[in-house]
Design an enzyme around this catalytic site. Structure first.
Site, short mmCIF file in Angstrom:
data_model
loop_
_atom_site.label_atom_id
_atom_site.label_comp_id
_atom_site.label_asym_id
_atom_site.label_seq_id
_atom_site.Cartn_x
_atom_site.Cartn_y
_atom_site.Cartn_z
N TYR A 39 87.66 -5.27 -12.98
CA TYR A 39 87.46 -3.91 -12.48
C TYR A 39 87.41 -3.90 -10.96
O TYR A 39 86.90 -4.83 -10.33
CB TYR A 39 86.21 -3.28 -13.11
CG TYR A 39 86.44 -3.00 -14.57
CD1 TYR A 39 87.09 -1.85 -14.97
CD2 TYR A 39 86.06 -3.92 -15.54
CE1 TYR A 39 87.35 -1.60 -16.31
CE2 TYR A 39 86.31 -3.68 -16.88
CZ TYR A 39 86.96 -2.53 -17.26
OH TYR A 39 87.22 -2.30 -18.58
N TYR A 83 84.81 10.74 -19.90
CA TYR A 83 85.72 9.63 -20.19
C TYR A 83 84.90 8.35 -20.28
O TYR A 83 84.23 7.97 -19.32
CB TYR A 83 86.80 9.51 -19.12
CG TYR A 83 87.73 8.36 -19.39
CD1 TYR A 83 88.47 8.31 -20.57
CD2 TYR A 83 87.86 7.31 -18.49
CE1 TYR A 83 89.32 7.24 -20.83
CE2 TYR A 83 88.70 6.25 -18.74
CZ TYR A 83 89.42 6.22 -19.92
OH TYR A 83 90.26 5.16 -20.20
N HIS A 124 90.03 5.02 -24.28
CA HIS A 124 91.19 4.21 -24.67
C HIS A 124 90.70 2.93 -25.32
O HIS A 124 89.70 2.35 -24.87
CB HIS A 124 92.03 3.83 -23.44
CG HIS A 124 92.80 4.98 -22.85
ND1 HIS A 124 92.24 5.85 -21.94
CD2 HIS A 124 94.06 5.39 -23.05
CE1 HIS A 124 93.15 6.74 -21.60
NE2 HIS A 124 94.26 6.49 -22.26
N ASN A 129 92.83 -3.91 -30.98
CA ASN A 129 91.38 -4.00 -31.19
C ASN A 129 90.95 -3.08 -32.34
O ASN A 129 90.33 -2.04 -32.13
CB ASN A 129 90.65 -3.66 -29.89
CG ASN A 129 89.19 -4.05 -29.94
OD1 ASN A 129 88.63 -4.27 -31.00
ND2 ASN A 129 88.57 -4.12 -28.77
N PHE A 135 84.86 1.21 -35.01
CA PHE A 135 83.54 1.56 -34.49
C PHE A 135 83.53 3.00 -34.00
O PHE A 135 82.65 3.79 -34.36
CB PHE A 135 83.14 0.61 -33.35
CG PHE A 135 81.91 1.03 -32.62
CD1 PHE A 135 80.65 0.71 -33.10
CD2 PHE A 135 82.00 1.78 -31.44
CE1 PHE A 135 79.50 1.12 -32.43
CE2 PHE A 135 80.86 2.19 -30.76
CZ PHE A 135 79.61 1.85 -31.26
N TYR A 136 84.49 3.37 -33.16
CA TYR A 136 84.52 4.72 -32.61
C TYR A 136 84.80 5.76 -33.69
O TYR A 136 84.22 6.86 -33.67
CB TYR A 136 85.52 4.82 -31.46
CG TYR A 136 85.06 4.04 -30.25
CD1 TYR A 136 83.92 4.43 -29.54
CD2 TYR A 136 85.73 2.90 -29.83
CE1 TYR A 136 83.47 3.72 -28.45
CE2 TYR A 136 85.28 2.18 -28.73
CZ TYR A 136 84.16 2.59 -28.04
OH TYR A 136 83.72 1.88 -26.97
N TYR A 151 97.70 -0.47 -20.44
CA TYR A 151 97.21 -1.69 -19.78
C TYR A 151 98.36 -2.35 -19.05
O TYR A 151 99.42 -2.58 -19.61
CB TYR A 151 96.60 -2.65 -20.82
CG TYR A 151 95.36 -2.10 -21.48
CD1 TYR A 151 94.15 -2.06 -20.81
CD2 TYR A 151 95.41 -1.60 -22.77
CE1 TYR A 151 93.01 -1.54 -21.40
CE2 TYR A 151 94.27 -1.09 -23.38
CZ TYR A 151 93.08 -1.06 -22.69
OH TYR A 151 91.96 -0.54 -23.27
N LYS A 152 98.13 -2.67 -17.79
CA LYS A 152 99.20 -3.22 -16.95
C LYS A 152 99.27 -4.74 -16.99
O LYS A 152 100.33 -5.32 -16.82
CB LYS A 152 99.03 -2.77 -15.49
CG LYS A 152 98.93 -1.27 -15.31
CD LYS A 152 100.17 -0.55 -15.76
CE LYS A 152 100.06 0.94 -15.54
NZ LYS A 152 100.52 1.73 -16.65
#
Length: 175
Positions: A39, A83, A124, A129, A135-136, A151-152
């Site tokens: 990050y 977010y 996201h 995964n 889970f969400y 994702y880069k």
């Protein structure tokens, strides 16, 4: 153990700390272990902003830092969205209810937040995964699409976009 007894047992052992300069090193270390990406400094400065204090937390289990949850507030089409930037619990502490309890705390904070009022939460999840996606979904999120190339620097690069509405508290005016 019933689910309510499990939740009660977890809640007595879990605590949260707002993020500060003093515990940011712990957040950085946890993030380096929990997530496959690095990050930016911008990320770390934004999670310290006062307006996201209710939504950015260091998660402790029996006074041990075991996870983080970080969100930002965005406005799109005159609707305020939360977010979910990151949420993770160290592997040895998973399946204890800590993640579910932490998610409930954030959802409750979003429900009661009034300045600004939050209408939706989204996030996201890397398409590979499945555990995180499940889970969400157990917490009321629904897939609204796939963001190819999200994702880069990791593969697969696609991400599920998961979202759920934030319902107003009972008796609250919806205007």
């Amino acid at each position: 153990m019933t689910s309510s007894k499990k939740a009660e047992a977890v809640s007595s052992k879990v605590s949260f700390a707002s993020l500060t300069q003093n515990n940011l090193g712990t957040v950085r270390k946890l993030n380096s272990v929990l997530f496959p990406i690095k990050y930016s400094e911008k990320f770390y400065s934004e999670i310290l902003l006062p307006e996201v204090e209710d939504f950015c937390k260091l998660i402790y289990y029996n006074d041990i830092p075991v996870g983080t949850i970080c969100c930002r507030i965005e406005t799109k089409d005159s609707v305020n969205h939360l977010y979910l930037l990151t949420m993770g619990i160290l592997a040895p502490y998973r399946s204890l209810g800590i993640g579910s309890y932490s998610m409930d705390v954030i959802l409750q904070a979003a429900t009661t937040h009034t300045k600004p009022k939050i209408g939706r939460i989204y996030l996201h999840v890397q398409v590979s995964n499945d555990g995180a996606k499940r889970f969400y979904e157990r917490h009321g999120f629904r897939a609204s699409g796939i963001d190819e190339g999200y994702y880069k620097k990791i593969t697969p690069s696609g991400a599920w976009v998961l979202e759920r509405n934030i319902e107003p508290l009972e008796g609250e005016n919806n205007n």
